[in-house]
Design an enzyme around this catalytic site. Structure first.
Site, PDB file in Angstrom:
ATOM      1  CE1 TYR A  56      -4.372  -6.199  -6.868  1.00 17.22           C
ATOM      2  CE2 TYR A  56      -6.138  -7.867  -6.960  1.00 17.22           C
ATOM      3  CZ  TYR A  56      -5.077  -6.371  -7.057  1.00 17.22           C
ATOM      4  OH  TYR A  56      -6.131  -5.598  -7.854  1.00 17.22           O
ATOM      5  NE  ARG A 211     -10.820   2.734  -5.595  1.00 15.85           N
ATOM      6  CZ  ARG A 211     -10.880   2.946  -6.832  1.00 15.85           C
ATOM      7  NH1 ARG A 211     -11.865   3.230  -7.337  1.00 15.85           N
ATOM      8  NH2 ARG A 211      -9.859   2.283  -8.193  1.00 15.85           N
ATOM      9  N   GLY A 212     -17.199   0.461  -3.384  1.00 10.08           N
ATOM     10  CA  GLY A 212     -18.587   0.710  -2.727  1.00 10.08           C
ATOM     11  C   GLY A 212     -19.735   1.870  -3.089  1.00 10.08           C
ATOM     12  CB  SER A 215     -22.117  -0.470  -3.662  1.00 11.07           C
ATOM     13  OG  SER A 215     -22.423  -0.454  -2.107  1.00 11.07           O
TER      14      SER A 215
END
Length: 338
Positions: A56, A211-212, A215
């Site tokens: 990452y 990944r949102g 959300s």
């Protein structure tokens, strides 16, 4: 914060884990000070599992977590458990190449992770994607050697196929499988989840908010930077995005009726999938700020009854999402179809 055990041989962890990838890469700019404060807030709230990958942002995320652990109060630092993925090969331009699961590489990756994290052991260690050129027995066997020497405590898997899960479990005790699982990502229910339950392996679910996307905060007109993964993700493109946001609005109606947020009901749904099976699913929440963390933790207070689950199923049926979860070039590395 309730706790649960990862598999029959894994560590006891908090009911939710903190996925830290977004603090360093792939989802736009993140504030370092706020990221560290968010890790501290998570630990203070009882979250114990911190998930990262050595690739990452080419080690940046591990160093960030290392700093967060060094600056956390001792009593919180001692409760923190690290979950690390390895194996992805990067280049200086940020490109993604192959995966390396050779035993010598496994030990090399681990040595660097221990240094960057500033810890004397990694609690759960796993290859991010199975290396197709190296038998999984060799990769898992190398991690088992690290366990014997005290450098690693438990062995995990990530995005592995049913065949690889079985072969890995026949080689050494496996604590958990990390894999994407959400209301709109339910592929694992077909074969993966029955297999892990048969073998006593827990699920660490990432992408619980896709990944949102689910959300409740993502909008159609949101501008994504060139380095944001979602700018290339099929689920965030054109008509796919509109279709998927329509699903979110259907979910929002249910959330509003319960007086909770869309994110909270989405996380609570994933938690509910494990509640009937010895709490064998631990969602990873990818909060990058203390505000989003607080919202995610609120999911622990959400109870979904039978009527709620039926309503969610009707609003967002399995396979309702438009678009695959990764671009086509990356799909071949996954253990499930989508």
């Amino acid at each position: 914060m309730h706790t649960r055990t990862l598999g029959s041989t894994g560590p006891q962890v908090s009911a939710l884990g903190l996925g830290c990838m977004g603090m360093s890469a792939l989802y736009g700019e993140a504030d370092r000070a706020e990221s560290i404060a968010t890790v501290h807030a998570a630990l203070d709230a009882g979250v114990t599992l911190l998930d990262t990958g050595d690739f990452y942002a080419m080690g940046h995320n591990e160093m960030l977590i290392g700093e967060a652990l060094r600056t956390a109060p001792a009593e919180l630092r001692e409760k923190a458990l690290t979950s690390v993925k390895f194996g992805a090969l990067r280049d200086p331009d940020g490109g993604w190449n192959a995966y390396d699961g050779r035993p010598a590489a496994v030990k090399n990756f681990a040595a660097y992770s221990l240094q960057r994290l500033g810890v004397d052991h990694i609690d759960v260690y796993r290859i991010a994607r199975v290396d197709p050129d190296v038998p999984i027995e060799e990769t898992v066997g190398a991690i088992a050697e690290l366990v014997e020497k005290g450098h690693v405590r438990h062995i995990g898997l990530s995005e592995a196929s049913v065949a690889d899960i079985r072969r890995a479990a026949a080689t050494a005790p496996i604590s958990d499988l990390q894999i994407e699982y959400a209301i709109i990502t339910r592929d694992i229910e077909r074969e993966i989840l029955p297999t892990t339950r048969e073998l006593g392996i827990s699920i660490t679910a990432y992408g619980v908010l896709s990944r949102g996307l689910i959300s409740g905060h993502f909008t159609r007109d949101r501008q994504l930077g060139a380095g944001d993964f979602r700018a290339f993700s099929p689920r965030f493109q054109g008509d796919n995005l509109q279709h998927n946001l329509d699903l979110v609005e259907a979910l929002r109606k249910i959330a509003d009726e319960k007086g909770v947020t869309v994110a909270q009901i989405a996380i609570a749904w994933v938690l509910s999938r494990g509640s009937q099976h010895n709490n064998d699913i631990v969602p990873l929440v990818g909060a990058r700020t203390r505000e989003r963390l607080a919202e995610s933790l609120g999911a622990l207070d959400v109870t979904l009854d039978a009527a709620d689950l039926v309503a969610i199923e009707e609003a967002v049926p399995a396979d309702a999402a438009a678009g695959t979860r990764y671009p086509a070039a990356q799909m071949s590395h996954l253990g499930t179809e989508h």
